[in-house]
Every structure is written in C-alpha cells, then in structure tokens.
Design an enzyme around this catalytic site. Sequence first.
Site, short mmCIF file in Angstrom:
data_model
loop_
_atom_site.label_atom_id
_atom_site.label_comp_id
_atom_site.label_asym_id
_atom_site.label_seq_id
_atom_site.Cartn_x
_atom_site.Cartn_y
_atom_site.Cartn_z
N ASN A 43 -17.07 -14.18 43.90
CA ASN A 43 -16.93 -15.20 42.84
C ASN A 43 -15.91 -14.73 41.82
O ASN A 43 -15.79 -13.53 41.53
CB ASN A 43 -18.28 -15.57 42.20
CG ASN A 43 -19.07 -14.39 41.67
OD1 ASN A 43 -18.95 -13.28 42.13
ND2 ASN A 43 -19.89 -14.66 40.66
N GLU A 56 -18.23 -18.13 48.29
CA GLU A 56 -18.12 -18.82 49.59
C GLU A 56 -16.81 -19.59 49.69
O GLU A 56 -16.13 -19.58 50.71
CB GLU A 56 -19.28 -19.80 49.77
CG GLU A 56 -20.65 -19.16 49.83
CD GLU A 56 -21.32 -19.00 48.46
OE1 GLU A 56 -20.63 -18.76 47.46
OE2 GLU A 56 -22.56 -19.11 48.42
N1 THU Z 1 -22.10 -18.27 42.72
C1 THU Z 1 -21.47 -17.96 43.90
O1 THU Z 1 -20.42 -17.35 43.92
N2 THU Z 1 -22.08 -18.37 45.04
C2 THU Z 1 -23.32 -18.92 45.11
O2 THU Z 1 -23.81 -19.17 46.21
C3 THU Z 1 -24.06 -19.20 43.88
C4 THU Z 1 -23.30 -19.03 42.62
C5 THU Z 1 -21.48 -17.76 41.49
C6 THU Z 1 -20.85 -18.75 40.58
C7 THU Z 1 -20.93 -18.05 39.25
O3 THU Z 1 -19.83 -17.16 39.14
C8 THU Z 1 -22.19 -17.22 39.34
O4 THU Z 1 -22.49 -17.12 40.71
C9 THU Z 1 -23.37 -17.81 38.60
O5 THU Z 1 -23.60 -19.11 38.98
#
Ligand code: THU
Length: 130
Positions: A43, A56
């Site tokens: 992320n 993802e």
């Molecule tokens: N996030 C992801 O990268 N993937 C997920 O499946 C759930 C949420 C990230 C987005 C944000 O940077 C952090 O997790 C909190 O929501």
Amino acid sequence: MIEHEALVEAARQARENAHAPYSNFRVGAALRATSGRIFGGSNVENATYGLTVCAERVAIFKAMSEGERGFDAIAVVTDTDALTPPCGACRQLIWEFCGDVPVILANLKGKTEMLQMRELFPKPFDSRNL
Ligand code: THU
C-alpha cells in the site's frame, strides 16, 4: 496451500516496502501471473488519504503494465490476528483482471486462509453487464 507459500512470501516481502505513515496499517500483496512471474505490491498512502492505493491494486497495475494478462492467485499479508481481505475496490479489479482466483490471506504469525474470488465477490458488475 504448499504451492502458495512462495506467493505468501512475496507478499510478506512486498509489505516491507509499505508506505503507510497515516494509518500505520502495512499491507503486502503478491500476484502470480500465468507466465509464472510473481508481482509484489504494497500500500502507498499520501497526505490526501483518498489517493491511497492498496497493495493489491499496486500488484495488479505493476503486472498489467509489464504486459501480463491472466493470473492464477493473489496473496495478501498483514500483521493482524484477524486476516485482511481485499477492500471492495480491489475486489472489483481482482475480479476484472484475475477472475475467480484463489485469494490467500496470511499474517506474520503463519496463520493463513484461502478463499475464492466468487465467495468474496458473489454478484459482480463486469463486462458482461455492458
Ligand atoms: N489496504 C490495503 O492495502 N489492502 C487491503 O486489503 C486493505 C486496506 C490499505 C489501504 C490503507 O493504506 C491502509 O490499508 C488502511 O486502510
């Protein structure tokens, strides 16, 4: 599950590069293309919050932009007791680009769970609706 170990490991490694200074919620994903190549993603947050991209989708866009089409499985790794399923936006794109693939959820303690995309996204909007 054994064949998914490399994918979980790639997601674990990708998580090391998470840029999550706002939520401190670090996520790693890894996508296996039918070519056999594995694409990791983490992320990436930013000060607007809303322009954050999930791990993802980073993995999917990396793979697509490298010319990959067709994927076998995706793994998602977080450091939480409750495993982290993909958010709604990611489910939409995983469905479009990967279809009904296995989604392997894992944490850093070795807990894992495997779900199919059709379970996570049972009534999709996709190109067949256009
Ligand atoms: N996030 C992801 O990268 N993937 C997920 O499946 C759930 C949420 C990230 C987005 C944000 O940077 C952090 O997790 C909190 O929501």
